[in-house]
Enzyme design. Structure first.
Site, PDB file in Angstrom:
ATOM      1  N   GLU A 105       0.832  -1.210   0.000  1.00 52.64           N
ATOM      2  CA  GLU A 105       0.000   0.000   0.000  1.00 52.64           C
ATOM      3  C   GLU A 105       0.869   1.263   0.000  1.00 52.64           C
ATOM      4  OE1 GLU A 105      -2.272  -1.507   3.395  1.00 52.64           O
ATOM      5  OE2 GLU A 105      -4.070  -1.152   2.206  1.00 52.64           O
ATOM      6  N   GLU A 125      -3.859  -9.424   3.963  1.00 52.07           N
ATOM      7  CA  GLU A 125      -4.610  -9.060   5.177  1.00 52.07           C
ATOM      8  C   GLU A 125      -5.750 -10.026   5.473  1.00 52.07           C
ATOM      9  OE1 GLU A 125      -3.483  -6.990   2.924  1.00 52.07           O
ATOM     10  OE2 GLU A 125      -2.726  -5.140   3.829  1.00 52.07           O
TER      11      GLU A 125
HETATM   12  N1  3HC Z   1       4.560  -7.495  11.372  1.00 48.49           N
HETATM   13  C1  3HC Z   1       5.331  -7.910  12.391  1.00 48.49           C
HETATM   14  N2  3HC Z   1       6.087  -9.016  12.356  1.00 48.49           N
HETATM   15  C2  3HC Z   1       6.032  -9.750  11.231  1.00 48.49           C
HETATM   16  C3  3HC Z   1       5.251  -9.395  10.126  1.00 48.49           C
HETATM   17  C4  3HC Z   1       4.492  -8.195  10.227  1.00 48.49           C
HETATM   18  N3  3HC Z   1       3.737  -7.751   9.219  1.00 48.49           N
HETATM   19  N4  3HC Z   1       5.400 -10.321   9.165  1.00 48.49           N
HETATM   20  C5  3HC Z   1       6.267 -11.224   9.647  1.00 48.49           C
HETATM   21  N5  3HC Z   1       6.644 -10.883  10.887  1.00 48.49           N
HETATM   22  C6  3HC Z   1       7.602 -11.576  11.742  1.00 48.49           C
HETATM   23  C7  3HC Z   1       7.118 -12.935  12.189  1.00 48.49           C
HETATM   24  O1  3HC Z   1       6.314 -12.831  13.339  1.00 48.49           O
HETATM   25  C8  3HC Z   1       8.430 -13.640  12.448  1.00 48.49           C
HETATM   26  O2  3HC Z   1       8.886 -13.169  13.681  1.00 48.49           O
HETATM   27  P1  3HC Z   1       9.737 -14.129  14.650  1.00 48.49           P
HETATM   28  O3  3HC Z   1      10.990 -14.461  13.907  1.00 48.49           O
HETATM   29  O4  3HC Z   1       9.918 -13.301  15.870  1.00 48.49           O
HETATM   30  O5  3HC Z   1       8.863 -15.331  14.868  1.00 48.49           O
HETATM   31  C9  3HC Z   1       9.363 -13.076  11.392  1.00 48.49           C
HETATM   32  O6  3HC Z   1       8.742 -11.878  10.923  1.00 48.49           O
HETATM   33  C10 3HC Z   1       9.570 -13.978  10.216  1.00 48.49           C
HETATM   34  O7  3HC Z   1       8.296 -14.387   9.724  1.00 48.49           O
HETATM   35  P2  3HC Z   1       8.115 -15.823   9.057  1.00 48.49           P
HETATM   36  O8  3HC Z   1       8.581 -16.869  10.000  1.00 48.49           O
HETATM   37  O9  3HC Z   1       6.709 -15.890   8.569  1.00 48.49           O
HETATM   38  O10 3HC Z   1       9.159 -15.741   7.848  1.00 48.49           O
HETATM   39  P3  3HC Z   1       9.002 -16.113   6.338  1.00 48.49           P
HETATM   40  O11 3HC Z   1      10.262 -15.698   5.705  1.00 48.49           O
HETATM   41  O12 3HC Z   1       8.529 -17.518   6.197  1.00 48.49           O
HETATM   42  O13 3HC Z   1       7.817 -15.170   5.777  1.00 48.49           O
HETATM   43  C11 3HC Z   1       6.552 -13.185   5.356  1.00 48.49           C
HETATM   44  C12 3HC Z   1       7.927 -13.778   5.726  1.00 48.49           C
HETATM   45  C13 3HC Z   1       6.189 -13.623   3.943  1.00 48.49           C
HETATM   46  C14 3HC Z   1       6.632 -11.693   5.428  1.00 48.49           C
HETATM   47  C15 3HC Z   1       5.506 -13.745   6.346  1.00 48.49           C
HETATM   48  O14 3HC Z   1       5.955 -13.520   7.648  1.00 48.49           O
HETATM   49  C16 3HC Z   1       4.154 -13.116   6.215  1.00 48.49           C
HETATM   50  O15 3HC Z   1       3.357 -13.517   5.396  1.00 48.49           O
HETATM   51  N6  3HC Z   1       3.904 -12.134   7.078  1.00 48.49           N
HETATM   52  C17 3HC Z   1       2.574 -11.559   7.179  1.00 48.49           C
HETATM   53  C18 3HC Z   1       2.461 -10.445   6.223  1.00 48.49           C
HETATM   54  C19 3HC Z   1       1.142  -9.781   6.426  1.00 48.49           C
HETATM   55  O16 3HC Z   1       0.143 -10.358   6.773  1.00 48.49           O
HETATM   56  N7  3HC Z   1       1.136  -8.481   6.175  1.00 48.49           N
HETATM   57  C20 3HC Z   1      -0.049  -7.704   6.328  1.00 48.49           C
HETATM   58  C21 3HC Z   1      -0.039  -7.094   7.663  1.00 48.49           C
HETATM   59  S1  3HC Z   1      -1.555  -6.297   7.978  1.00 48.49           S
HETATM   60  C22 3HC Z   1      -1.409  -4.823   7.170  1.00 48.49           C
HETATM   61  O17 3HC Z   1      -0.445  -4.570   6.500  1.00 48.49           O
HETATM   62  C23 3HC Z   1      -2.542  -3.891   7.418  1.00 48.49           C
HETATM   63  C24 3HC Z   1      -2.564  -2.792   6.424  1.00 48.49           C
HETATM   64  O18 3HC Z   1      -3.345  -3.134   5.316  1.00 48.49           O
HETATM   65  C25 3HC Z   1      -3.125  -1.516   7.034  1.00 48.49           C
END
Ligand code: 3HC
Ligand code: NAI
Length: 699
Positions: A105, A125
């Site tokens: 975004e 999301e």
């Molecule tokens: N915020 C905070 N921490 C996050 C994060 C995020 N968005 N995404 C990942 N992390 C953290 C995980 O908790 C993990 O922490 P840890 O090592 O302390 O356990 C670390 O990053 C690594 O994550 P993964 O084990 O999942 O690592 P991968 O390399 O397998 O994957 C990733 C990385 C593809 C980024 C995956 O973590 C993922 O899909 N994350 C979620 C992304 C997401 O949902 N983003 C949307 C957030 S909501 C948003 O943006 C709202 C907006 O629209 C207003």
């Protein structure tokens, strides 16, 4: 600061630097705004780049901040994107590796976007039970088209940058670089090339329409209905994208914001966010640091080619790890290999596996009747009959042939792993690896930590679990480990409910309506009622005063073991799995009630659900207190991945916390007063009682 500022000649570079994935937390958001201010104040700067340090452009909003004050504090993500859009100098998002959620975004708010190939681009999301809340639903359709955008938003699945970049007419990326390595250099050159271009392009100004309008969105709503049965977010994603096509940009944005805030407070979103963190936390063991060295697992041995041995082997073959299966007799080996082949052939037939991949996997498989052939295995998993004497013989032989440092694992579902370890001279190398049936399908792996299990053995097995795509949860040694120990209390309640007036189908229906994949009686018929029967016989010796409904024993005495015998709690037609209510069983239950002098009563669905779920919760609390599980989230992961607990409820411990532990304890006290129930079983675990009294939750 979690965003760095540097100037390269006439280009300012703002680098998001908030490991692990550059989540857009408060400090990072402030860092971006500060960087924009500095760049605008510096006359020498002609263009601005926003990029991410390390292994991501950005993984989106910082999920850890959700529900905290920080998420509300300015600058929020909207304000940051506003600051970018109204910047007087061109802002270029330079995207690599991961560009997700709020990260995408933010990029969409930039005037230009340069992307490296291999980047995972997503608005995920929906997987957290929310929708993109910083303009994603309004801007993405404007650059990739309404249908492509809606697919991404509703599925949450990542798309590779080069796939998007190759679509004719797409406006998401203004430039794709030749390689990730050339990104920095090409991005700076791009920024310079647009430095003097005015007016600055804004995604919000692009048109957004779908040629079929209402008809398309009706179709989209029908599509998400099924997949979104228990989740409100997917349908709201459709509403928001439709708004992008019908409302003015600012109105669409406000509508998206309203939907986002409402979804954020739903129990479904709280459950999914809990699941996100619980899943990641499960792989961490408090006293085993992540840097613990791991043993190399290049070859695996499996003892026993029965129900479990075959499925266990497939996990490793699928991951490209060679497996040798050992059996007592050639016929058993042939039968086991035949089942593996049949499973793979079914996948080939359904188009889920290519023929050459199948052949490659089978080529990694060898068989033997001779223990000496396991001498070069790095990990050997025993899956023989569930009898301590049989396990003893196997582990003594393994101890004699396995190479030093080999990990010796047992798939036992109830036996004492410490006793098994003591059959060897190397208890530090022994661990439980409790797979669930069918082992090639079920996600859950309980890793059972014995008294002597070495830390590097645990670290190795947890890493290996990830490689074979399992969710591994560590359990201490106790009868049934986490999952089966808890399910016993649940089954106990299911039995009492029959005694008191329910039919098996009423109990199953109530808990399935709550969201369980399968009720206790359909589950018993699938797994085999004889398994529980054997356990109850053992318990009758160990705990003679244990109270339980005798209906399950009566069922087994009738030879109704479940689907495998064509009859269990339900009747089954030959070759079919549909559970048909059985008059024979209902009569048996009624006769049993009569013999006990019980007048049946109408039990509400609410009571059924509470008794089944709170029975899990109370045992879970004991497990937590005893240190068998180190976190309540681990217990939830066991139930979500191994026992069909509804995802949208977040697992038993999370669900209990949502209901309020005080209320849970109150209900337990009520159940304890029922003379047909087991008052001792409803005595709240001390941890539960304490948390309830303090008004606290499990997590
Ligand atoms: N915020 C905070 N921490 C996050 C994060 C995020 N968005 N995404 C990942 N992390 C953290 C995980 O908790 C993990 O922490 P840890 O090592 O302390 O356990 C670390 O990053 C690594 O994550 P993964 O084990 O999942 O690592 P991968 O390399 O397998 O994957 C990733 C990385 C593809 C980024 C995956 O973590 C993922 O899909 N994350 C979620 C992304 C997401 O949902 N983003 C949307 C957030 S909501 C948003 O943006 C709202 C907006 O629209 C207003
Ligand atoms: P099974 O009866 O289907 O298979 C056991 C196999 O082990 C048989 O093929 C048998 O020939 C072989 N075997 C027995 N003794 C042996 C020995 N000394 N050396 C080599 N092979 C030997 O049993 P299943 O269901 O596969 O169970 C195996 C283990 O997995 C048990 O400990 C069980 O508790 C556990 N388990 C079973 C689950 C299930 O749903 N079936 C789920 C999780 C764990």
């Amino acid at each position: 600061m979690t965003a760095e500022y540097q100037v390269h000649g006439d280009v300012a570079v703002i680098t998001l630097n908030n490991p692990p994935v550059n989540g857009l937390g408060l400090a990072t958001r402030q860092g971006v705004v500060d960087g924009l201010d500095r760049a605008q104040a510096d006359a020498a700067v002609k263009a601005i780049v926003i990029t991410g340090a390390g292994g991501a452009f950005s993984g989106g909003a910082d999920i850890k901040e959700f529900g905290t004050d920080k998420s509300l504090q300015e600058p929020n993500l909207h304000s940051v994107i506003n600051a970018v859009e109204y910047c007087t100098k061109p802002v270029v998002a330079v995207i690599h590796t991961v560009c997700m959620g709020g990260g995408l975004e933010l990029a969409l708010g930039c005037h230009y976007r340069v992307a490296a190939p291999g980047c995972n681009v997503a608005l995920p999301e929906v997987k957290l039970g929310i929708l993109p809340g910083a303009g994603g639903t309004q801007r993405l359709p404007r650059v990739v088209g309404v249908e492509a955008a809606l697919n991404m938003i509703v599925s949450g699945e990542p798309v590779k940058s080069e796939m998007i970049g190759a679509v004719p007419g797409q406006k998401l990326f203004d430039k794709m670089t030749a390689s990730p390595e050339s990104l920095a250099e090409e991005a700076l050159a791009f920024a310079r090339s647009v430095a003097d271009v005015r007016p600055l392009p804004l995604v919000r100004n692009l048109p957004c329409k779908h040629p079929e309008g209402d008809a398309y969105f009706q179709f989209a709503r029908n599509m998400v209905k099924g997949m979104a049965k228990n989740f409100p977010a997917p349908a709201k994603c459709v509403d928001a994208v439709e708004a992008a096509t019908k409302r003015k940009f600012a109105d669409g944005l406000a509508y998206e914001r309203e939907l986002f805030i409402n979804l954020m407070w739903t129990p479904e979103s709280r459950a999914l966010r809990h699941l996100f963190f619980a899943e990641r936390a499960a792989s961490k063991i408090p006293d085993v640091p992540s840097e613990t060295p791991k043993r190399d697992i290049k070859k695996v041995g499996v003892i026993g080619a029965g129900t479990m041995g075959g499925g266990i082997s497939m996990n490793f073959l699928n991951a490209g790890i060679p497996v040798t299966i050992l059996e007592m007799k050639q016929e058993a080996l042939d039968r086991g290999i035949g089942t593996i082949q049949k499973n793979y052939e079914a996948q080939v037939k359904k188009g889920k596996l290519k023929e050459d991949k199948y052949q490659q996997r089978m080529a990694l498989l060898s068989t033997t009747l001779n223990y000496a052939d396991l001498k070069d295995c790095d990990l050997i998993i025993e899956a023989v009959f569930e009898e301590l004497g049989v396990k003893e013989a196997v582990f003594k032989q393994l101890d004699a042939v396995a190479k030093p440092g080999a990990i010796l694992a047992s798939n036992t579902s109830t036996l004492d792993v410490d006793k098994i370890a003591a059959f060897t001279q190397r208890p530090q190398d022994v661990v439980g690896m409790h797979f669930f049936s069918p082992a090639n399908v079920m996600k859950l792996l309980e890793v059972v930590r014995g008294k002597a299990t070495a830390k590097d053995v645990l670290a190795t097995v947890m890493a290996l679990a990830k490689k074979i795509k399992k969710t591994a949860v560590v359990s201490g040694v106790c009868d049934g480990f986490i999952g089966n120990r808890m399910i016993e209390r649940y089954s106990q309640q299911a039995g009492f409910l029959l005694d008191e007036g329910c039919t098996p189908q009423q109990v199953d229906k109530a808990i399935e309506k709550f969201g369980f994949a399968m009720g206790p009686f359909r589950m018993g018929d699938l797994a085999g009622n004889d398994i529980g029967w054997a356990i109850r016989k053992r318990r009758a010796v160990e705990q003679p005063d244990m109270k339980y409904s005798k209906t399950a024993d009566l069922l087994c005495e009738m030879g109704r073991f479940g689907q495998k015998t064509g009859a269990g709690w339900y009747d089954y037609q030959a070759g079919k799995r549909d559970a048909i209510p059985s008059d024979v069983v209902n009569q048996m239950i009624e006769a049993h009630r009569k013999a006990l002098g019980i007048t049946p009563r109408k039990v509400s669905d609410e009571e059924i659900v509470q008794r089944l779920v709170y029975a899990l919760v109370n045992e879970g609390a004991k497990i937590l207190e005893e240190g068998i599980a180190s976190k309540s989230g681990d217990i939830d992961m066991v139930y979500l991945t191994g026992y069909g607990f509804p995802i949208h409820r977040g697992g038993p411990m999370h669900y209990a916390s949502e209901v309020g532990l005080f209320n849970v304890v109150q209900s337990m006290k009520r159940f304890a007063r029922n003379p047909l129930d087991d008052a001792r079983a409803w005595e709240p675990a001390p941890l539960l009682a304490r948390l309830a009294a303090e008004g606290k939750a499990f997590a």
